[in-house]
Design an enzyme around this catalytic site. Structure first.
Site, PDB file in Angstrom:
ATOM      1  N   GLU A   1     -10.472 -11.962  15.504  1.00  0.00           N
ATOM      2  CA  GLU A   1     -10.979 -12.678  16.683  1.00  0.00           C
ATOM      3  C   GLU A   1      -9.796 -12.941  17.616  1.00  0.00           C
ATOM      4  OE1 GLU A   1     -14.478 -15.814  16.026  1.00  0.00           O
ATOM      5  OE2 GLU A   1     -12.918 -16.034  14.537  1.00  0.00           O
TER       6      GLU A   1
ATOM      7  N   HIS B   1      -6.922 -14.462  15.271  1.00  0.00           N
ATOM      8  CA  HIS B   1      -7.520 -14.948  14.020  1.00  0.00           C
ATOM      9  C   HIS B   1      -7.963 -13.813  13.094  1.00  0.00           C
ATOM     10  CE1 HIS B   1     -10.930 -17.270  11.869  1.00  0.00           C
ATOM     11  NE2 HIS B   1      -9.807 -17.393  11.209  1.00  0.00           N
TER      12      HIS B   1
ATOM     13  N   SER C   1      -8.092 -21.199  12.361  1.00  0.00           N
ATOM     14  CA  SER C   1      -9.501 -20.849  12.218  1.00  0.00           C
ATOM     15  C   SER C   1     -10.391 -21.765  13.041  1.00  0.00           C
ATOM     16  CB  SER C   1      -9.909 -20.896  10.748  1.00  0.00           C
ATOM     17  OG  SER C   1      -9.445 -22.078  10.154  1.00  0.00           O
TER      18      SER C   1
ATOM     19  N   ASN D   1     -16.429 -18.589  12.182  1.00  0.00           N
ATOM     20  CA  ASN D   1     -16.566 -19.839  11.423  1.00  0.00           C
ATOM     21  C   ASN D   1     -17.667 -20.748  11.972  1.00  0.00           C
ATOM     22  OD1 ASN D   1     -14.733 -19.422   9.346  1.00  0.00           O
ATOM     23  ND2 ASN D   1     -13.010 -19.904  10.686  1.00  0.00           N
TER      24      ASN D   1
HETATM   25  N1  CAA Z   1      -5.912  -8.522  -0.888  1.00  0.00           N
HETATM   26  C1  CAA Z   1      -5.807  -7.205  -0.618  1.00  0.00           C
HETATM   27  N2  CAA Z   1      -6.749  -6.290  -0.945  1.00  0.00           N
HETATM   28  C2  CAA Z   1      -7.827  -6.733  -1.600  1.00  0.00           C
HETATM   29  C3  CAA Z   1      -8.010  -8.085  -1.933  1.00  0.00           C
HETATM   30  C4  CAA Z   1      -6.996  -8.996  -1.552  1.00  0.00           C
HETATM   31  N3  CAA Z   1      -7.069 -10.315  -1.796  1.00  0.00           N
HETATM   32  N4  CAA Z   1      -9.184  -8.216  -2.584  1.00  0.00           N
HETATM   33  C5  CAA Z   1      -9.732  -6.985  -2.651  1.00  0.00           C
HETATM   34  N5  CAA Z   1      -8.919  -6.084  -2.064  1.00  0.00           N
HETATM   35  C6  CAA Z   1      -9.182  -4.648  -1.885  1.00  0.00           C
HETATM   36  C7  CAA Z   1      -9.246  -3.898  -3.176  1.00  0.00           C
HETATM   37  O1  CAA Z   1      -7.985  -3.439  -3.560  1.00  0.00           O
HETATM   38  C8  CAA Z   1     -10.164  -2.746  -2.843  1.00  0.00           C
HETATM   39  O2  CAA Z   1      -9.403  -1.756  -2.153  1.00  0.00           O
HETATM   40  P1  CAA Z   1      -9.804  -0.191  -2.215  1.00  0.00           P
HETATM   41  O3  CAA Z   1     -11.061  -0.055  -1.407  1.00  0.00           O
HETATM   42  O4  CAA Z   1      -8.635   0.458  -1.587  1.00  0.00           O
HETATM   43  O5  CAA Z   1     -10.008   0.149  -3.624  1.00  0.00           O
HETATM   44  C9  CAA Z   1     -11.141  -3.341  -1.842  1.00  0.00           C
HETATM   45  O6  CAA Z   1     -10.493  -4.511  -1.321  1.00  0.00           O
HETATM   46  C10 CAA Z   1     -12.438  -3.736  -2.498  1.00  0.00           C
HETATM   47  O7  CAA Z   1     -12.118  -4.611  -3.579  1.00  0.00           O
HETATM   48  P2  CAA Z   1     -12.919  -4.690  -4.949  1.00  0.00           P
HETATM   49  O8  CAA Z   1     -13.611  -3.393  -5.217  1.00  0.00           O
HETATM   50  O9  CAA Z   1     -12.042  -5.246  -6.018  1.00  0.00           O
HETATM   51  O10 CAA Z   1     -13.926  -5.861  -4.740  1.00  0.00           O
HETATM   52  P3  CAA Z   1     -15.185  -5.965  -3.863  1.00  0.00           P
HETATM   53  O11 CAA Z   1     -15.816  -4.664  -3.562  1.00  0.00           O
HETATM   54  O12 CAA Z   1     -15.947  -6.985  -4.563  1.00  0.00           O
HETATM   55  O13 CAA Z   1     -14.650  -6.530  -2.465  1.00  0.00           O
HETATM   56  C11 CAA Z   1     -14.067  -8.283  -1.006  1.00  0.00           C
HETATM   57  C12 CAA Z   1     -13.861  -7.664  -2.389  1.00  0.00           C
HETATM   58  C13 CAA Z   1     -13.588  -7.285   0.062  1.00  0.00           C
HETATM   59  C14 CAA Z   1     -13.209  -9.540  -0.956  1.00  0.00           C
HETATM   60  C15 CAA Z   1     -15.592  -8.566  -0.804  1.00  0.00           C
HETATM   61  O14 CAA Z   1     -16.067  -9.343  -1.864  1.00  0.00           O
HETATM   62  C16 CAA Z   1     -15.888  -9.268   0.493  1.00  0.00           C
HETATM   63  O15 CAA Z   1     -15.970  -8.656   1.533  1.00  0.00           O
HETATM   64  N6  CAA Z   1     -16.085 -10.609   0.430  1.00  0.00           N
HETATM   65  C17 CAA Z   1     -16.347 -11.423   1.600  1.00  0.00           C
HETATM   66  C18 CAA Z   1     -15.052 -11.709   2.296  1.00  0.00           C
HETATM   67  C19 CAA Z   1     -15.249 -12.525   3.541  1.00  0.00           C
HETATM   68  O16 CAA Z   1     -16.338 -12.889   3.938  1.00  0.00           O
HETATM   69  N7  CAA Z   1     -14.130 -12.824   4.191  1.00  0.00           N
HETATM   70  C20 CAA Z   1     -14.133 -13.635   5.379  1.00  0.00           C
HETATM   71  C21 CAA Z   1     -13.890 -15.046   4.987  1.00  0.00           C
HETATM   72  S1  CAA Z   1     -13.931 -16.092   6.396  1.00  0.00           S
HETATM   73  C22 CAA Z   1     -12.403 -16.004   7.011  1.00  0.00           C
HETATM   74  O17 CAA Z   1     -11.499 -15.401   6.517  1.00  0.00           O
HETATM   75  C23 CAA Z   1     -12.226 -16.785   8.253  1.00  0.00           C
HETATM   76  C24 CAA Z   1     -11.667 -18.127   8.077  1.00  0.00           C
HETATM   77  O18 CAA Z   1     -11.015 -18.598   8.984  1.00  0.00           O
HETATM   78  C25 CAA Z   1     -11.973 -18.989   6.912  1.00  0.00           C
END
Ligand code: CAA
Length: 291
Positions: free
Chosen positions: A152, A140, A119, A190
């Protein structure tokens, strides 16, 4: 180059998601870790996530079985040398990543592309210590990998066009979208996301808001799916701190100074969801703010 088989190093949070989406896109996947327990729990997680997709009618049961059939696991890193593309998703420490590439190098096919899911670590520096900097790049994924649309793709100084095109073709076949980023500290996502999370921790540290009011403000006031502190717990506070340090060291600008409260949580071992405590305590029925 037409990639058919992919080796994934590291069966943790990112590695298991990467293996999942690759297998679902009909790539042969060889998943490696140093721990059999980690491999077993990765397969259990992938099975659970695929089963949820079946139950929501997104994929068929046959597609799930076929995807699982395309994933093999191994404790032997050299076996990954026989794949067309390697995606390293091991612990976010440069010395560990460097040692993995060194150990793998003697076993690589001449055409194998090496990539890292780092990352924030310099792709150019990781590449320079291998025998193929032109066939090395950053790949990424975002967390959770099966859900997030973006990948990315980061070119090091020496990455050649053919390598970029091969990786872009893989991203396309996954049904995801590639964003091309240059190799500067923390790349694009990031570079922008972590200073926001760090600022949210300063906002808490200075008493401007509580955990709850900060998260609520950004969810309802800026339409973010998660509040910044909830998101920090989700990513891992150790990872957030490591990325802030890369920004601070790499860009030498005090605006990237990690918040002392973030450091304090990491010192306490309160790393977020993975340790069941961070800005929230996850040990009960519902998450409870820890401040
Ligand atoms: N693994 C697999 N699938 C998952 C999951 C996981 N950990 N968490 C949620 N899902 C799936 C669910 O099964 C659901 O699927 P369907 O559409 O098929 O039903 C879908 O995602 C939506 O889940 P929920 O309805 O339970 O929950 P939500 O609507 O609150 O969404 C979320 C959950 C997608 C995580 C949402 O909260 C979100 O987008 N959060 C922000 C995530 C983000 O910003 N990620 C980037 C982080 S930075 C990064 O990754 C870079 C780095 O280097 C640090």
């Amino acid at each position: 180059m037409d990639v058919k088989s992919v080796g994934v190093i590291g069966a943790g949070q990112m590695g298991n998601g990467i293996a999942h989406v690759l297998a679902a896109a009909e790539y042969e996947v060889l998943l490696n870790d140093v721990s059999q327990d980690a491999l077993d729990s990765a397969i259990a997680t992938i099975t659970g996530n695929l089963a949820r997709q079946v139950s929501r009618g997104k994929i068929t049961d046959e597609a799930m079985q076929a995807a699982l059939g395309r994933i093999s696991t191994t404790l032997e890193l050299p076996q990954l040398g026989q794949t067309d593309l390697v995606i390293e998703a091991a612990t976010e420490r440069e010395a560990i990543k460097q040692a993995i590439f060194e150990d793998l190098q003697p076993h690589l096919l001449p055409h194998t592309i090496l990539t890292s899911n780092t990352s924030s670590i310099s792709i150019t520096r990781l590449a320079s210590r291998t025998d193929r900097p032109e066939r090395f790049m950053g790949f990424h994924f975002m967390n959770p990998v099966p859900v997030m649309q973006l990948v990315e793709l980061i070119r090091g100084i020496a990455t050649d066009e053919e390598t970029y095109k091969s990786c872009k073709t893989v991203v396309d076949r996954l049904g995801k979208t590639a964003a091309s980023a240059e190799d500067f500290p923390a790349f694009i996502v990031n570079r922008i996301l972590m200073p926001m999370i760090n600022e949210a921790v300063y906002t808490l540290y200075e008493g401007v808001g509580s955990v709850q009011s900060i998260d609520q403000s950004m969810k309802l006031g800026a339409n973010h799916p998660m509040g910044p502190l909830e998101l920090a717990d989700f990513i891992g506070l150790d990872t957030c701190l490591a990325i802030m340090n890369v920004l601070h060291d790499g860009l030498a600008d005090t605006k990237y100074r990690p918040c002392p409260l973030l450091t304090k949580y990491v010192e306490a071992g309160w790393l977020g969801r993975k340790t069941e405590r961070g800005f929230y305590d996850y040990r009960g029925e519902v998450p409870v703010p820890t401040r």
